[in-house]
Scaffold this motif. Structure first.
Motif, PDB file in Angstrom:
ATOM      1  N   ASP A   1      43.953  44.214  37.481  1.00  0.00           N
ATOM      2  CA  ASP A   1      44.427  45.215  38.705  1.00  0.00           C
ATOM      3  C   ASP A   1      45.554  46.310  38.871  1.00  0.00           C
ATOM      4  O   ASP A   1      45.192  47.233  39.802  1.00  0.00           O
ATOM      5  CB  ASP A   1      45.570  43.347  39.338  1.00  0.00           C
ATOM      6  CG  ASP A   1      45.659  44.291  40.538  1.00  0.00           C
ATOM      7  OD1 ASP A   1      44.494  44.884  41.583  1.00  0.00           O
ATOM      8  OD2 ASP A   1      46.573  44.257  41.486  1.00  0.00           O
ATOM      9  N   PRO A   2      46.169  46.712  37.993  1.00  0.00           N
ATOM     10  CA  PRO A   2      47.044  48.239  38.060  1.00  0.00           C
ATOM     11  C   PRO A   2      46.213  49.687  37.483  1.00  0.00           C
ATOM     12  O   PRO A   2      46.609  50.176  38.578  1.00  0.00           O
ATOM     13  CB  PRO A   2      48.370  47.774  37.280  1.00  0.00           C
ATOM     14  CG  PRO A   2      47.983  46.648  36.298  1.00  0.00           C
ATOM     15  CD  PRO A   2      47.095  45.625  36.696  1.00  0.00           C
ATOM     16  N   ILE A   3      45.111  49.030  36.524  1.00  0.00           N
ATOM     17  CA  ILE A   3      44.594  50.132  36.181  1.00  0.00           C
ATOM     18  C   ILE A   3      43.357  50.729  38.057  1.00  0.00           C
ATOM     19  O   ILE A   3      43.686  51.963  38.095  1.00  0.00           O
ATOM     20  CB  ILE A   3      43.654  49.677  34.900  1.00  0.00           C
ATOM     21  CG1 ILE A   3      44.518  49.650  34.566  1.00  0.00           C
ATOM     22  CG2 ILE A   3      43.264  51.127  34.823  1.00  0.00           C
ATOM     23  CD1 ILE A   3      44.508  48.936  32.481  1.00  0.00           C
ATOM     24  N   VAL A   4      42.483  49.500  37.946  1.00  0.00           N
ATOM     25  CA  VAL A   4      40.950  50.236  38.804  1.00  0.00           C
ATOM     26  C   VAL A   4      41.961  48.731  39.905  1.00  0.00           C
ATOM     27  O   VAL A   4      41.222  47.682  39.740  1.00  0.00           O
ATOM     28  CB  VAL A   4      40.184  49.554  37.826  1.00  0.00           C
ATOM     29  CG1 VAL A   4      39.824  50.507  37.254  1.00  0.00           C
ATOM     30  CG2 VAL A   4      40.053  48.243  36.948  1.00  0.00           C
ATOM     31  N   PRO A   5      42.385  49.153  40.995  1.00  0.00           N
ATOM     32  CA  PRO A   5      42.805  47.950  41.921  1.00  0.00           C
ATOM     33  C   PRO A   5      41.651  47.668  43.198  1.00  0.00           C
ATOM     34  O   PRO A   5      41.281  46.451  43.456  1.00  0.00           O
ATOM     35  CB  PRO A   5      43.974  48.630  42.679  1.00  0.00           C
ATOM     36  CG  PRO A   5      43.677  49.779  42.727  1.00  0.00           C
ATOM     37  CD  PRO A   5      43.012  50.054  41.331  1.00  0.00           C
ATOM     38  N   GLY A   6      40.299  48.808  42.567  1.00  0.00           N
ATOM     39  CA  GLY A   6      39.220  48.361  44.308  1.00  0.00           C
ATOM     40  C   GLY A   6      38.693  47.298  43.299  1.00  0.00           C
ATOM     41  O   GLY A   6      37.863  46.124  44.075  1.00  0.00           O
ATOM     42  N   VAL A   7      38.515  47.548  41.978  1.00  0.00           N
ATOM     43  CA  VAL A   7      37.238  46.685  41.458  1.00  0.00           C
ATOM     44  C   VAL A   7      37.821  45.012  41.066  1.00  0.00           C
ATOM     45  O   VAL A   7      37.103  44.049  40.875  1.00  0.00           O
ATOM     46  CB  VAL A   7      37.152  46.860  39.892  1.00  0.00           C
ATOM     47  CG1 VAL A   7      36.570  45.814  38.794  1.00  0.00           C
ATOM     48  CG2 VAL A   7      36.099  48.081  39.797  1.00  0.00           C
ATOM     49  N   ALA A   8      39.319  45.109  40.600  1.00  0.00           N
ATOM     50  CA  ALA A   8      39.865  44.157  40.557  1.00  0.00           C
ATOM     51  C   ALA A   8      40.220  42.976  41.764  1.00  0.00           C
ATOM     52  O   ALA A   8      39.775  41.812  41.782  1.00  0.00           O
ATOM     53  CB  ALA A   8      42.002  44.002  40.299  1.00  0.00           C
ATOM     54  N   CYS A   9      40.219  43.498  43.019  1.00  0.00           N
ATOM     55  CA  CYS A   9      40.640  43.251  44.493  1.00  0.00           C
ATOM     56  C   CYS A   9      39.183  42.619  44.681  1.00  0.00           C
ATOM     57  O   CYS A   9      39.175  41.117  44.969  1.00  0.00           O
ATOM     58  CB  CYS A   9      40.451  44.096  44.784  1.00  0.00           C
ATOM     59  SG  CYS A   9      40.411  43.432  46.996  1.00  0.00           S
ATOM     60  N   ARG A  10      37.724  42.832  44.335  1.00  0.00           N
ATOM     61  CA  ARG A  10      36.631  42.655  44.132  1.00  0.00           C
ATOM     62  C   ARG A  10      35.983  41.155  43.436  1.00  0.00           C
ATOM     63  O   ARG A  10      35.936  40.346  43.571  1.00  0.00           O
ATOM     64  CB  ARG A  10      35.145  43.407  44.164  1.00  0.00           C
ATOM     65  CG  ARG A  10      35.472  44.500  45.480  1.00  0.00           C
ATOM     66  CD  ARG A  10      34.154  45.151  45.379  1.00  0.00           C
ATOM     67  NE  ARG A  10      34.001  46.004  44.233  1.00  0.00           N
ATOM     68  CZ  ARG A  10      33.761  47.309  43.720  1.00  0.00           C
ATOM     69  NH1 ARG A  10      35.158  47.647  44.444  1.00  0.00           N
ATOM     70  NH2 ARG A  10      33.594  47.669  42.830  1.00  0.00           N
ATOM     71  N   ALA A  11      36.957  41.539  42.503  1.00  0.00           N
ATOM     72  CA  ALA A  11      36.171  40.187  40.968  1.00  0.00           C
ATOM     73  C   ALA A  11      37.215  38.953  41.668  1.00  0.00           C
ATOM     74  O   ALA A  11      37.033  37.963  41.142  1.00  0.00           O
ATOM     75  CB  ALA A  11      37.313  41.368  39.795  1.00  0.00           C
ATOM     76  N   ALA A  12      38.425  39.133  41.914  1.00  0.00           N
ATOM     77  CA  ALA A  12      39.677  38.179  42.514  1.00  0.00           C
ATOM     78  C   ALA A  12      38.843  37.437  43.364  1.00  0.00           C
ATOM     79  O   ALA A  12      39.026  36.224  43.008  1.00  0.00           O
ATOM     80  CB  ALA A  12      40.462  38.796  42.433  1.00  0.00           C
ATOM     81  N   ALA A  13      38.375  37.884  44.354  1.00  0.00           N
ATOM     82  CA  ALA A  13      37.946  37.532  45.580  1.00  0.00           C
ATOM     83  C   ALA A  13      36.335  36.725  44.878  1.00  0.00           C
ATOM     84  O   ALA A  13      36.121  35.840  45.861  1.00  0.00           O
ATOM     85  CB  ALA A  13      37.198  38.470  46.254  1.00  0.00           C
ATOM     86  N   ALA A  14      35.701  37.399  44.055  1.00  0.00           N
ATOM     87  CA  ALA A  14      34.427  36.954  43.696  1.00  0.00           C
ATOM     88  C   ALA A  14      34.902  35.507  42.418  1.00  0.00           C
ATOM     89  O   ALA A  14      33.950  34.274  42.416  1.00  0.00           O
ATOM     90  CB  ALA A  14      33.659  37.333  42.593  1.00  0.00           C
ATOM     91  N   LEU A  15      36.734  35.562  42.060  1.00  0.00           N
ATOM     92  CA  LEU A  15      36.919  33.983  41.729  1.00  0.00           C
ATOM     93  C   LEU A  15      37.703  33.451  41.748  1.00  0.00           C
ATOM     94  O   LEU A  15      38.318  32.405  41.454  1.00  0.00           O
ATOM     95  CB  LEU A  15      37.568  34.755  40.162  1.00  0.00           C
ATOM     96  CG  LEU A  15      36.825  35.599  39.288  1.00  0.00           C
ATOM     97  CD1 LEU A  15      37.464  36.156  38.058  1.00  0.00           C
ATOM     98  CD2 LEU A  15      35.832  34.644  37.899  1.00  0.00           C
ATOM     99  N   THR A  16      38.442  33.289  43.223  1.00  0.00           N
ATOM    100  CA  THR A  16      38.930  32.474  44.456  1.00  0.00           C
ATOM    101  C   THR A  16      38.126  31.897  45.040  1.00  0.00           C
ATOM    102  O   THR A  16      37.210  31.832  45.614  1.00  0.00           O
ATOM    103  CB  THR A  16      39.639  33.370  45.165  1.00  0.00           C
ATOM    104  OG1 THR A  16      39.740  34.247  44.063  1.00  0.00           O
ATOM    105  CG2 THR A  16      40.331  32.607  45.933  1.00  0.00           C
ATOM    106  N   PRO A  17      38.097  30.078  45.089  1.00  0.00           N
ATOM    107  CA  PRO A  17      37.240  29.401  45.763  1.00  0.00           C
ATOM    108  C   PRO A  17      37.715  29.183  47.276  1.00  0.00           C
ATOM    109  O   PRO A  17      38.755  29.965  47.216  1.00  0.00           O
ATOM    110  CB  PRO A  17      37.652  28.159  44.983  1.00  0.00           C
ATOM    111  CG  PRO A  17      38.811  28.688  44.389  1.00  0.00           C
ATOM    112  CD  PRO A  17      38.935  29.683  43.846  1.00  0.00           C
ATOM    113  N   ASP A  18      37.001  29.404  47.586  1.00  0.00           N
ATOM    114  CA  ASP A  18      37.532  28.918  49.633  1.00  0.00           C
ATOM    115  C   ASP A  18      38.184  27.685  50.171  1.00  0.00           C
ATOM    116  O   ASP A  18      38.097  26.945  49.030  1.00  0.00           O
ATOM    117  CB  ASP A  18      35.881  28.914  50.573  1.00  0.00           C
ATOM    118  CG  ASP A  18      34.918  27.637  49.738  1.00  0.00           C
ATOM    119  OD1 ASP A  18      35.294  26.374  49.630  1.00  0.00           O
ATOM    120  OD2 ASP A  18      34.038  28.213  50.505  1.00  0.00           O
TER     121      ASP A  18
END
Ligand SMILES: [Zn+2]
Length: 488
Positions: free
Chosen positions: A453-470
Motif C-alpha cells: 500500500d505505501p509503495i504502489v497505492p493505486g495497485v494496492a487499492c484495486r487489489a484490496a477491492a478485489a479481495l473485499t467481499p460485499d
C-alpha cells in the motif's frame, strides 16, 4: 504512537521537474504512508524554492518577470503531487506563501540576537547552479564540481554567519546519534568534512546581484538573504514559526522525529548549515537526514541544468504512476546511483506487479469463485505475518527500501507456493479443508496488499477491492488487476 514530521528538499524552479526529483518525492511518500498506516501521526511537507538566483537568470532569459516565471514552473512541480500520488499534508512556495517571509525574518533575528552575524568584504568563486561559493581546492579543474561549468568571481561586502562556532556541537549530535545521517557513508562524509574545520559563510548578497529578488535582510535594505538560508527556513516557516503558532510547537519542537529526505548533492546544507542555524536560533535539530543517490540516464546525471532530463509527467503518461513508484523503491540502491530508463521501469512493473502481484490476486479470487461460488471463507492468520510486517517496518524505517521490497516479493513467492502446495482444486467442495485452504490464501494475498500500500497505492487499492467481499460475503468477479506494459 509517535509524531513524525517529514520534508523533501524544495527544488529551484528554473525549469520543469526531472525524474530524479520524482525519486525523492516517492521515497519520502512511501515513508509517510507507511508510518500513517502503522498508526503514527505524520505531517508531510513539500514546496518550491522560488528565490534562487537561477530563477532570476532563467526569467531574464525567458524575458519574463521573476514572479511570473517561477509561478509558471512551480505549477509543474506542484502538479507532481497528483502525477506521482504524493500524500503531502502541506506545500509551501517561498515567494508566494505568507507564512514564509516572517518566518525567515524571525530566524535571522534569532541568530542575530546570538551575535552570530558580522559584515565582511568577501571575494570568492560562486556557482549560480549550486548557489554557493567554492574554495579553490574544491573546484574540479577550475570548474564547479557539481555542474562542470565555470564559476563566477564575486566580490562584495556581505553578512557572514558564525558557522565555525557550531562545529563541535554538530559533530557531537551526529556522533551521539541525535542527528542521524542515513546511509552511513553519507554520515562519514559529513564527519570527514567537519573534521577539516568550518569557516564562517556569507549569508547575504547585494540587492544588485540578487536583482532585487528574495527576502531583504532585516534592518539592512541594501542586502538580500542568501537563498539557502531562505530555502532551508521553509521546513519551519511552513509550521508557522514566523508567528510562533501552536503548529510549530506541535510539529517541530514536539515531534519525535524530524526527517529531511534529500539528494546527496545538498548534504552539507542540511547536515551542517541547517543544524548550525537551528542551534544558533535555539531550536531542536532534525533527528534524521535520509540521503538518496542520483539517477543517471545512460550514465549521465539527470539535471534540470544539464540537459539530460526526463519529465516525470511524461514518464507517468507512458507507464503509469505505480510502475514508476515501484522501480524507484525496488531498484534504486541506497547509496549508489541508478541508471534510469523507461524500459527498465516497464520490465520491473511487468515482472513484479503484473505477473507477481496481479496474478496472485487474480488466481486466488478466481479460485474462490470457481470452488466456493465467490463466497470468501474467513481469512486465516498466517503464523509468520507479524515477522514479515516487522521486517518490512524495520526496513522502511531504516530507509532501506530494497530490503522492504524483498520482504514483499518473498511474500508473493510464498503465497504462490502455498497455492501449489494446498491444491485447493483437489479438495471436496464445501469441505472444511477447502475453506481453510482458501482462507489462508486470501490472508496471504491481503498481507501482500497491505505491505504494498505505501509503495504502489493505486495497485494496492484495486487489489484490496478485489479481495473485499460485499455485504453478502461474495468477492467481486475477478478482473485483471495490473495490465502488462510491454508492447502496450
Ligand atoms: Zn554548481
Amino acid at each position: 504512537m509517535s509524531r513524525t514530521y517529514i520534508t523533501v528538499a524544495i527544488p529551484y524552479v528554473n525549469a520543469r521537474p526531472h525524474v530524479g526529483y520524482a525519486l525523492e518525492l516517492v521515497q519520502a511518500d512511501v515513508l509517510a504512508r507507511h508510518l500513517r498506516a502503522r498508526g503514527d501521526e505524520v505531517r508531510f511537507l513539500g514546496g518550491t524554492d522560488d528565490h534562487a538566483l537561477k530563477n532570476v537568470l532563467g526569467a531574464e532569459a525567458a524575458g519574463l518577470a521573476p514572479q511570473e516565471f517561477v509561478d509558471r514552473n512551480a505549477a509543474a512541480f506542484e502538479a507532481l503531487r497528483g502525477v506521482l500520488d504524493i500524500s503531502f499534508d502541506d506545500f509551501i512556495r517561498t515567494s508566494r506563501d505568507p507564512r514564509h517571509p516572517p518566518g525567515v525574518e524571525r530566524l535571522w533575528r534569532a541568530c542575530a540576537a546570538r551575535g552570530d552575524f558580522y559584515r565582511q568584504w568577501y571575494e570568492g568563486e560562486y556557482c549560480v547552479g549550486c548557489e554557493q561559493f567554492y574554495a579553490p581546492a574544491d573546484l574540479a579543474d577550475g570548474l564547479c564540481p557539481e555542474h562542470h561549468t565555470p564559476t563566477e568571481t564575486v566580490a562584495e561586502e556581505n553578512w557572514f554567519f558564525r558557522l565555525s562556532r557550531y562545529r563541535d556541537a554538530i559533530v557531537d549530535a551526529i556522533e551521539r546519534g541525535e542527528l542521524a545521517i542515513v546511509p552511513d557513508g553519507y554520515r562519514n562524509e559529513v564527519l570527514a568534512f567537519l573534521a577539516g574545520g568550518l569557516d564562517d559563510i556569507s549569508v547575504s548578497r547585494s540587492n544588485a546581484r540578487a536583482r532585487g529578488w528574495g527576502i531583504p535582510v532585516p534592518d539592512d535594505p541594501t542586502q538580500r538573504i542568501y537563498v539557502w538560508w531562505d530555502a532551508l527556513g521553509n521546513y519551519i516557516t511552513a509550521l508557522d514559526y514566523g508567528t510562533d503558532a501552536a503548529r510549530f510547537d506541535e510539529w517541530w519542537r514536539g515531534a519525535d522525529d524530524r526527517v529531511h529526505v534529500i539528494g546527496k548533492g545538498i548534504l552539507r546544507f542540511h547536515a551542517v548549515y541547517w543544524p548550525a542555524i537551528l542551534l544558533s536560533a535555539g531550536e531542536p535539530l532534525p533527528t534524521k537526514i535520509l540521503v538518496h543517490p542520483y539517477l543517471t540516464a545512460g550514465g549521465e546525471k539527470l539535471s534540470k541544468s544539464r540537459g539530460a532530463t526526463a519529465d516525470p509527467a511524461d514518464v507517468v503518461a507512458d507507464v503509469g504512476t505505480d510502475a514508476l513508484r515501484w522501480w524507484f523503491t525496488r531498484d534504486v540502491p541506497r547509496a549508489a546511483d541508478a541508471d534510469f530508463s523507461v524500459e527498465r521501469v516497464i520490465a520491473r512493473a511487468d515482472e513484479d506487479l503484473a505477473h507477481g502481484v496481479g496474478n496472485l490476486v487474480h488466481r486466488v479470487t478466481t479460485m474462490v469463485h470457481r470452488l466456493a461460488d465467490g463466497i470468501a471463507p474467513p481469512s486465516r492468520t498466517v503464523d509468520h505475518d507479524d515477522t514479515t510486517r516487522a521486517e518490512f517496518d524495520a526496513s522502511i524505517r531504516a530507509y532501506d527500501y530494497r530490503r522492504a521490497v524483498a520482504a514483499v516479493r518473498s511474500e508473493v513467492d510464498a503465497a504462490n507456493r502455498a497455492v501449489e502446495e494446498s491444491r485447493p482444486w483437489t479438495l471436496p467442495r464445501g469441505s472444511v479443508a477447502l475453506a481453510a485452504a482458501l482462507g489462508e490464501l486470501l490472508a496471504r494475498a491481503r498481507l501482500v496488499v497491505e505491505l504494498l500500500d505505501p509503495i504502489v497505492p493505486g495497485v494496492a487499492c484495486r487489489a484490496a477491492a478485489a479481495l473485499t467481499p460485499d455485504a453478502a460475503g461474495r468477492l467481486p468477479s475477478p478482473t485483471p488487476l495490473v495490465p502488462l506494459l510491454q508492447g502496450a
